[in-house]
Design an enzyme around this catalytic site. Structure first.
Site, mmCIF file in Angstrom:
data_model
loop_
_atom_site.group_PDB
_atom_site.id
_atom_site.type_symbol
_atom_site.label_atom_id
_atom_site.label_comp_id
_atom_site.label_asym_id
_atom_site.label_seq_id
_atom_site.Cartn_x
_atom_site.Cartn_y
_atom_site.Cartn_z
ATOM 1 C CE1 TYR A 124 -4.303 -1.133 0.126
ATOM 2 C CE2 TYR A 124 -3.703 -2.374 2.081
ATOM 3 C CZ TYR A 124 -4.599 -2.088 1.074
ATOM 4 O OH TYR A 124 -5.799 -2.750 1.017
ATOM 5 N NE ARG A 161 -13.812 -0.654 3.445
ATOM 6 C CZ ARG A 161 -12.555 -1.056 3.632
ATOM 7 N NH1 ARG A 161 -12.248 -1.836 4.658
ATOM 8 N NH2 ARG A 161 -11.613 -0.731 2.757
ATOM 9 C CE LYS A 201 -6.294 -5.775 -5.438
ATOM 10 N NZ LYS A 201 -6.932 -5.039 -4.360
ATOM 11 C CG HIS A 203 -10.017 -2.175 -2.286
ATOM 12 N ND1 HIS A 203 -8.715 -1.788 -2.434
ATOM 13 C CD2 HIS A 203 -10.061 -2.817 -1.089
ATOM 14 C CE1 HIS A 203 -8.012 -2.157 -1.363
ATOM 15 N NE2 HIS A 203 -8.816 -2.799 -0.535
HETATM 16 N N1 FMN Z 1 -6.660 -5.325 -1.469
HETATM 17 C C1 FMN Z 1 -5.366 -4.967 -1.316
HETATM 18 O O1 FMN Z 1 -4.752 -4.545 -2.297
HETATM 19 N N2 FMN Z 1 -4.736 -5.103 -0.104
HETATM 20 C C2 FMN Z 1 -5.369 -5.554 1.015
HETATM 21 O O2 FMN Z 1 -4.781 -5.674 2.081
HETATM 22 C C3 FMN Z 1 -6.747 -5.892 0.885
HETATM 23 N N3 FMN Z 1 -7.444 -6.310 1.965
HETATM 24 C C4 FMN Z 1 -8.732 -6.744 1.811
HETATM 25 C C5 FMN Z 1 -9.412 -7.245 2.926
HETATM 26 C C6 FMN Z 1 -10.690 -7.766 2.769
HETATM 27 C C7 FMN Z 1 -11.389 -8.356 3.962
HETATM 28 C C8 FMN Z 1 -11.299 -7.778 1.491
HETATM 29 C C9 FMN Z 1 -12.664 -8.384 1.290
HETATM 30 C C10 FMN Z 1 -10.644 -7.242 0.399
HETATM 31 C C11 FMN Z 1 -9.357 -6.713 0.540
HETATM 32 N N4 FMN Z 1 -8.660 -6.178 -0.556
HETATM 33 C C12 FMN Z 1 -7.357 -5.794 -0.400
HETATM 34 C C13 FMN Z 1 -9.289 -6.127 -1.885
HETATM 35 C C14 FMN Z 1 -9.103 -7.444 -2.638
HETATM 36 O O3 FMN Z 1 -7.769 -7.648 -3.033
HETATM 37 C C15 FMN Z 1 -9.967 -7.480 -3.919
HETATM 38 O O4 FMN Z 1 -9.715 -6.337 -4.688
HETATM 39 C C16 FMN Z 1 -11.457 -7.584 -3.635
HETATM 40 O O5 FMN Z 1 -11.703 -8.434 -2.532
HETATM 41 C C17 FMN Z 1 -12.182 -8.105 -4.868
HETATM 42 O O6 FMN Z 1 -13.566 -8.130 -4.696
HETATM 43 P P1 FMN Z 1 -14.375 -9.473 -4.315
HETATM 44 O O7 FMN Z 1 -13.928 -9.844 -2.941
HETATM 45 O O8 FMN Z 1 -15.805 -9.055 -4.347
HETATM 46 O O9 FMN Z 1 -14.037 -10.510 -5.329
#
Ligand code: FMN
Length: 384
Positions: free
Chosen positions: A129, A164, A251, A275
């Site tokens: 990040y 959130r 990303k 995300h």
């Molecule tokens: N994306 C990141 O780039 N870094 C993270 O640390 C990160 N933490 C996440 C934590 C949670 C609980 C969730 C659900 C998502 C997180 N994401 C993070 C986003 C995911 O990489 C991804 O973009 C997203 O979950 C995709 O959507 P979907 O879960 O509906 O398939």
């Protein structure tokens, strides 16, 4: 609970986890409209059914960024994964390695880069990040490289954490969070014994490796709230490009202009993502944004996508819309929370089974043959 379909794991995870953790995974920003639309938009996309096309057994293998993937999906970065299952990052990475696909380790992971590299191995990607502490970022880049990680996922859609509301209601954040988390954990003794109290006190190992201080669950939301850097600009990414010798993937791209900027700054790939609807509520679902972005960058960089993928059909839809491959998020996390490494492996085989049926019925023998012309009435599908 009997698991018959990939989506069954959501219910199983809900049973397994204290509410604040399930809601943290399951929730999105504000009204969660973008989160819901991610899945809806995918489901509205129709395929052209083709018959007697002699597909036989379709091949899932594909090459992405010079690496062979046995399946066209990878496991994306999810923070606090070790809170949903004991040493969750290691378990998920092992499942990915067995399947022959990459696993992406989040900046905010419970197991450190070194622990995952040592105990799981495989094609490990490191996610970073934009943090105010550039020293931390450099340290993380150095450690990832030393641990053998050759792909960096640099997430740019979180200059501030999204609002959130669900987290405030369920006790992940907000008033009396620690007390409420404690009460919910007691109501889930299996989770509390297996994860909450297991072996060593839970901490965010990746951050701890840099600061030397334990970072507990209650510190986690505070860290996210204060350490992200909203002032970052494209120019600031130059030092990342210069100091990272491996593949660089940006990303969180949702606009063709930003995709072109990523290309200009020398990225090897992008992940088209909102995300999972956790950041800008009201942003476009990924499936709407993807075609224009894929067109804007053409073959000049690798386009991946995530957000809302819950089945083999969704994997095929994203690929037909222009992604080379996709990343799973919540879908594998639900499976991990419900049944650890075994759950993630089962989830992947269920998704692969649906993908096989889909490919057979649309007449695609290989992943490369899942092209835009396999979709029917794209315009009607895109009408909202
Ligand atoms: N994306 C990141 O780039 N870094 C993270 O640390 C990160 N933490 C996440 C934590 C949670 C609980 C969730 C659900 C998502 C997180 N994401 C993070 C986003 C995911 O990489 C991804 O973009 C997203 O979950 C995709 O959507 P979907 O879960 O509906 O398939």
């Amino acid at each position: 609970m009997i698991i018959s379909a990939p989506t069954d794991y959501r219910k199983a995870a809900k049973r397994a986890l204290p509410r604040f953790l399930f809601d943290y995974i399951d929730g999105g920003a504000v009204t969660e409209s973008t989160m819901r639309d991610n899945q809806r938009a995918l489901q509205q996309i129709r395929f052209r059914q083709r018959v007697l096309s002699g597909v036989g057994t379709p091949s899932f293998a594909t090459e992405i960024l010079g690496q062979r993937w046995s399946l066209p999906f990878a496991l994306g970065p999810v923070g606090a994964t070790g809170m949903y299952a004991r040493r969750g990052e290691v378990q998920a990475a092992k499942a990915a390695k067995r399947a022959g696909i990459p696993y992406t380790l989040s900046t905010v992971s419970v197991c450190s880069i070194e622990e995952v590299a040592r105990d799981a191995g495989g094609d490990l990607w490191s996610q970073l990040y934009v943090l105010k502490d550039r020293g931390y970022m450099q340290n993380s880049l150095d450690r990832a490289w030393k641990a053998g990680m050759k792909t960096l996922v640099f997430t740019v859609d979180m200059p501030v954490p999204g609002s959130r509301y669900r987290d405030r209601h369920s006790g992940m954040s907000g008033p009396l969070a620690s007390l409420r988390q404690y009460a919910q954990a007691i109501a889930h003794p299996r989770w509390a014994l297996d994860v909450g109290l297991a072996g060593r006190p839970l901490s965010f190992g990746n951050i701890e490796a840099y600061t030397g201080h334990r970072m507990t669950m209650s510190d986690y939301m505070g860290f996210i709230g204060t350490n992200f850097d909203p002032s970052i600009r494209w120019q600031d990414l130059e030092w990342i490009r210069e100091s990272w010798k491996g593949s660089l993937i940006i990303k969180g791209i949702l606009d063709p202009e930003d995709a072109r900027d990523a290309l200009r700054m020398g990225a090897d790939g992008i992940i088209v993502s909102n995300h999972g609807g956790r950041q800008l509520d009201g942003a476009a679902p990924t499936a709407w944004a993807l075609p224009a972005i894929a067109e804007a960058v053409g073959d000049r960089m690798t386009v991946l996508a995530d957000s809302g993928i819950r089945s083999g059909l969704d994997v095929a839809r994203m690929i037909a819309l222009g992604a080379k491959g996709v990343l799973l998020g919540r879908s594998y996390i639900y499976a991990l929370a419900a049944d650890g490494e075994r759950g993630v492996r089962r989830l992947m085989s269920l998704i692969a089974a649906d993908l096989k049926v889909t490919m057979t019925l649309i007449g695609a023998r290989t992943i490369e043959e899942i092209t835009r012309d396999k979709l029917d009435e794209l315009d009607r599908g895109a009408q909202r």
